[in-house]
Structures are given as C-alpha cells and as structure tokens.
Design a protein around this motif. Structure first.
Motif, PDB file in Angstrom:
ATOM      1  N   UNK A  87       0.863  -1.198   0.000  1.00 29.62           N
ATOM      2  CA  UNK A  87       0.000   0.000   0.000  1.00 29.62           C
ATOM      3  C   UNK A  87       0.897   1.245   0.000  1.00 29.62           C
ATOM      4  N   UNK A  88       0.650   2.183  -0.926  1.00 26.54           N
ATOM      5  CA  UNK A  88       1.603   3.294  -1.083  1.00 26.54           C
ATOM      6  C   UNK A  88       1.492   4.415  -0.056  1.00 26.54           C
ATOM      7  N   UNK A  89       0.363   4.512   0.648  1.00 24.35           N
ATOM      8  CA  UNK A  89       0.167   5.664   1.533  1.00 24.35           C
ATOM      9  C   UNK A  89      -0.378   5.247   2.896  1.00 24.35           C
ATOM     10  N   UNK A  90       0.135   5.885   3.922  1.00 24.29           N
ATOM     11  CA  UNK A  90      -0.407   5.686   5.264  1.00 24.29           C
ATOM     12  C   UNK A  90      -0.927   7.015   5.767  1.00 24.29           C
ATOM     13  N   UNK A  91      -2.081   6.993   6.414  1.00 28.48           N
ATOM     14  CA  UNK A  91      -2.589   8.211   7.053  1.00 28.48           C
ATOM     15  C   UNK A  91      -2.530   7.935   8.553  1.00 28.48           C
ATOM     16  N   UNK A  92      -1.833   8.819   9.252  1.00 27.85           N
ATOM     17  CA  UNK A  92      -1.477   8.512  10.634  1.00 27.85           C
ATOM     18  C   UNK A  92      -2.533   8.996  11.623  1.00 27.85           C
ATOM     19  N   UNK A  93      -2.955   8.067  12.477  1.00 27.06           N
ATOM     20  CA  UNK A  93      -3.964   8.401  13.484  1.00 27.06           C
ATOM     21  C   UNK A  93      -3.318   8.857  14.782  1.00 27.06           C
ATOM     22  N   UNK A  94      -2.120   8.358  15.031  1.00 26.36           N
ATOM     23  CA  UNK A  94      -1.479   8.725  16.288  1.00 26.36           C
ATOM     24  C   UNK A  94      -0.047   8.254  16.323  1.00 26.36           C
ATOM     25  N   UNK A  95       0.672   8.746  17.320  1.00 27.34           N
ATOM     26  CA  UNK A  95       2.068   8.363  17.488  1.00 27.34           C
ATOM     27  C   UNK A  95       2.167   7.633  18.820  1.00 27.34           C
ATOM     28  N   UNK A 131       6.810   8.902  27.677  1.00 32.34           N
ATOM     29  CA  UNK A 131       6.120   9.834  26.779  1.00 32.34           C
ATOM     30  C   UNK A 131       4.759   9.271  26.445  1.00 32.34           C
ATOM     31  N   UNK A 132       3.732  10.044  26.722  1.00 33.42           N
ATOM     32  CA  UNK A 132       2.374   9.576  26.476  1.00 33.42           C
ATOM     33  C   UNK A 132       2.114   9.488  24.973  1.00 33.42           C
ATOM     34  N   UNK A 133       1.212   8.593  24.557  1.00 36.86           N
ATOM     35  CA  UNK A 133       0.849   8.530  23.136  1.00 36.86           C
ATOM     36  C   UNK A 133       0.207   9.849  22.697  1.00 36.86           C
ATOM     37  N   UNK A 134       0.334  10.151  21.408  1.00 34.74           N
ATOM     38  CA  UNK A 134      -0.272  11.376  20.881  1.00 34.74           C
ATOM     39  C   UNK A 134      -1.281  10.988  19.804  1.00 34.74           C
ATOM     40  N   UNK A 135      -2.506  11.459  19.944  1.00 34.24           N
ATOM     41  CA  UNK A 135      -3.488  11.279  18.879  1.00 34.24           C
ATOM     42  C   UNK A 135      -3.443  12.503  17.982  1.00 34.24           C
ATOM     43  N   UNK A 144       1.702  19.164  17.803  1.00 35.19           N
ATOM     44  CA  UNK A 144       0.312  18.791  18.099  1.00 35.19           C
ATOM     45  C   UNK A 144      -0.158  19.394  19.420  1.00 35.19           C
ATOM     46  N   UNK A 145       0.768  19.944  20.202  1.00 34.20           N
ATOM     47  CA  UNK A 145       0.354  20.637  21.421  1.00 34.20           C
ATOM     48  C   UNK A 145      -0.250  22.015  21.094  1.00 34.20           C
ATOM     49  N   UNK A 146       0.070  22.561  19.918  1.00 37.35           N
ATOM     50  CA  UNK A 146      -0.414  23.900  19.576  1.00 37.35           C
ATOM     51  C   UNK A 146      -1.452  23.932  18.488  1.00 37.35           C
ATOM     52  N   UNK A 147      -1.449  22.907  17.630  1.00 35.30           N
ATOM     53  CA  UNK A 147      -2.324  23.004  16.465  1.00 35.30           C
ATOM     54  C   UNK A 147      -2.782  21.627  16.018  1.00 35.30           C
ATOM     55  N   UNK A 148      -3.671  21.604  15.020  1.00 31.67           N
ATOM     56  CA  UNK A 148      -4.148  20.337  14.466  1.00 31.67           C
ATOM     57  C   UNK A 148      -3.087  19.767  13.537  1.00 31.67           C
ATOM     58  N   UNK A 149      -2.683  18.528  13.795  1.00 31.39           N
ATOM     59  CA  UNK A 149      -1.595  17.937  13.023  1.00 31.39           C
ATOM     60  C   UNK A 149      -2.076  16.721  12.251  1.00 31.39           C
TER      61      UNK A 149
END
Ligand SMILES: [Zn+2]
Length: 414
Positions: free
Chosen positions: A203-211, A327-331, A366-371
């Motif tokens: 699959x050529x593309x991944x869209x990331x939900x979280x780190x 480090x907590x997970x980031x959505x 992601x602490x300041x804006x929509x990422x």
C-alpha cells in the motif's frame, strides 16, 4: 488533474543525498555542519525561485512563506527535517521536505491561490545526532526552549549550539519568538514509514492516526556473585538467570495483556561482574514498551512488575524497577485526518490508516495546532541506514495527497 512532478522530486532528493560527510556510506548530515549548510543553500535557492519569503530562526529552523489572499488568517504549516543520523539514509525527513516543496511549486506553476498563507518549515536537528536532543528545532519553535538554552547544548567537539548559530549568522541575542496557537491553523508532515507495514501490504500511503507512547523501565536484579564451580545449582542466587527468565517471558506477557498493539524490547543489559567463572551478582536491563493506547502501556508495565517480583522470589534475588522515560501517546487531529482521508478517496488513492511507532516533529506541534501525517513505504522497512529507500512514485503520490490536503486546509480560491 493537478499533479506533482516525480522527476523533480527525484532530482532534489538525489542532489541532497550528495551532501554527506560519509560519501559511499550513506548520508551523514549533522545539523549545522558543512553538509547541512550546503543542503540548506540548495533548498533556500529553490524556495526563493518560486517566490517564497524565507526566514531562518534560532536554533536553525528554516521557515518559508507562500502568501495567501488573506494573510492575516492563521497559516498552514508543512515540512519535516534534513538532518540525518550517522550513516543514515537519503529519505528520512528529506522526503517530507521535498514533497512539500514540490507541492508549493505545483501550486505556483498552476497559479493557484489560497485564502490562508502556507509555510514550508525545515526543522533543525530532528535526530539529535549532533547536539544530543531529538526534536530540537520543533521544541524551540514551540517554546520548550528559549534563547538562553542555546549554550546548554554542546556537540562532541565541545561546540555549543549558540556558537553554531553564530557561525550560521543567526541573531543569538534576540528572544526566539514562540509559535502561538492562533498564528497557525494546521501542520502537515509527510515522512517515510521506517517500518514494514506499508511495504509488506503493498500500500503506497499511510494516514497517521497517532504516534505511539513509549515508556522505559529499568530493572535491577541483585543476587550473590559466587564461584561458578563450587556453588551447587540449587544454592545459587543468579541474577542473570532471573533476568533471562523475565526477558524470555516478555512475548507471552504482551500476549496475555490483551493489548494487540503493544510492542516491547529489551535492548540493553549490564551483567556484573561479567566474568566467565563467576555467578552474576547483579544484572540491570531496560524494557522499552510502546503503544498508542496508554492503557496498553500500563497493563504491560504492571504485568512486568508482577512477573519480575515472582522471578526474584523464585531465584532468591532482590529487585528494583524504575521508570527512566515516559512519553504519552499522541493522537493526531481527527479533523485533519478526515481532510486527508477524503482527499485520498477523491483521488482514488489506496491508503491505510495506521499508527507511527517513531516520534516526529509534528508530535511536538500537536500541542499547539491540528496535526496530520502521511507515510510513504520504506522498502523492506529499512531506515537510519544507507539501504534506506522509498520508491519515487510513492513519494510523488504522497506529495499529491499532501498538495490536495494543503489546498483544502488553506482554502483554495482558484
Ligand atoms: Zn525523520
């Protein structure tokens, strides 16, 4: 249909690949080194060529603005990094910077205008390979560090970040302007996956939900260092035997915790006295636990603790467990994710929604804006090595998706 240019993407990445301190052995481009300076010069010239307004800020972040019709509105940011690890690859970070540059070029060529301004950002020192701090540029930009911290970071030759900034011609006396939440509307980053998920599935593309979040435990087991010949097996308090039992049980601990995404690694172990004919008296080892779900990390932590306690008791050992990093997970933003996903569907691109196991600068933003983040496949999952490779047609597809998403977020006019 609006598309980016694969040939230009390839040309740029191959030019940047040559700015390395280890020719023939991968890309070594430490931040603010000569090689990094040459790469910066090349990119800044390319950015000016398409009319971007380029600014360089301490500790070395490059910010290049494409003015929108309503420049007072918050801007949309996009970018990545160009520093590397020692003997790393040509795609980590660079793919994201070039995809963004190519998206801007495509807009300019097609006379496309947006309401919001756009900004291409190249973060200084993402890898932490020179000054020892990963995600440094984004951390400065978001106000985690200020101008007074510049002389706290030193490279292995004793050169401070402040000195390196002076050498780059940056003003190190004026305070660094912290990015404010109301200045920026969203941040997008394209990055190579650095793992096998996309490549394995074709699959050529991944869209990331979280780190994924990451916790580091350090386990110490203390027994009795004794003679390897004279001590009967049943009388031993062997710290390494205990450690081996714990390490071998980790896969089944993960399985029984019921958290399907948790991964865990023991990558470091010290054995004392580490001598062939002495029963190990003390062993220290680390356990790295990662998951997008904080619950998963908690469950595995408590199971590990329980098991270490049992093993210590069975082997007559003392034990200690401490948390060395957490480090907590980031959505990432649901809103931006939806925009990227809708654009992928409209363009009929095949994609996978997924989690990033590695940290990226966008995580700090992601602490300041929509990422939002887009991944492209790493062939055989290889990264941080000279073999690191991504197909140019996948980067081009990623750049297209980046472009469409930017145009949505910045509100295309014509
Ligand atoms: Zn990277």
């Amino acid at each position: 249909m609006l598309v980016t240019n694969e040939q230009r993407i390839k040309r740029d990445i191959e030019i940047l690949k040559k700015f390395t301190a280890t020719p023939g052995a991968g890309v070594t481009r430490l931040s603010l080194s000569d090689e990094d300076r040459k790469a910066r010069e090349y990119l800044i010239a390319e950015m000016k060529e398409i009319g971007l307004l380029v600014k360089i800020e301490s500790p070395g972040n490059i910010r290049a603005r494409l003015r929108g019709k309503e420049p007072e509105k918050p801007f949309v940011m996009v970018g990545s990094h160009i520093d590397s690890v020692v003997k790393g690859g040509a795609f980590d970070g660079v793919a994201g910077v070039i995809a963004a540059l190519e998206a801007f070029r495509t807009m300019q060529e097609n006379n496309i205008e947006t309401r919001h301004s756009l900004e291409l950002v190249i973060f200084m020192e993402e890898e932490g390979s020179r000054f020892g701090r990963a995600l440094m540029g984004s951390s400065f930009l978001c106000g985690k560090f200020g101008i007074d911290d510049l002389d706290k970071f030193r490279d292995s030759n004793g050169i401070t970040l402040k000195e390196a900034n002076v050498a780059l011609g940056l003003d190190v006396d004026r305070p660094i302007k912290r990015l404010q939440p109301d200045e920026v509307k969203a941040m997008l980053e394209l990055h190579v996956e650095q793992s096998v998920v996309l490549d394995n599935q074709g699959i050529p593309l991944g869209i990331i939900e979280g780190i994924a979040g990451v916790r580091w435990l350090e386990v110490t087991l203390r027994g009795v260092a004794d003679h390897a010949g004279a001590t009967p097996m049943s009388f031993r308090q062997d710290a390494l035997r205990g450690a081996a039992t714990v390490i071998a049980a980790i896969p089944s601990i993960i399985n029984s915790s019921g958290s399907p995404h948790t991964v865990s690694t023991v990558g470091k172990l010290e054995c004392n006295p580490n001598v062939t004919n002495v029963i190990p008296g003390e062993v220290k080892f680390t356990i790295d636990i990662r998951d997008i779900d904080k619950e998963g990390i908690e469950k595995v932590t408590s199971k590990v603790k329980e098991f270490v306690k049992k093993v210590a008791k069975d082997n007559g050992l003392n034990h200690e467990i401490s948390i060395k990093g957490d480090n907590a997970p980031v959505y990432l933003s649901k809103k931006v994710l939806n925009v990227i996903e809708e654009e992928a569907q409209k363009a009929d691109f095949q994609y996978l929604k997924m989690i990033s196991g590695a940290a990226h600068d966008s995580m700090v933003l992601s602490e300041l804006t929509d990422v939002g983040m887009i991944f492209v496949p790493s062939i055989n999952g290889r990264s941080h090595c000279p073999e690191e490779k991504t197909n140019y047609r996948d980067i081009k597809l990623g750049a297209d998706l980046l472009l469409y998403s930017l145009l949505r977020l910045a509100e295309r006019i014509v």
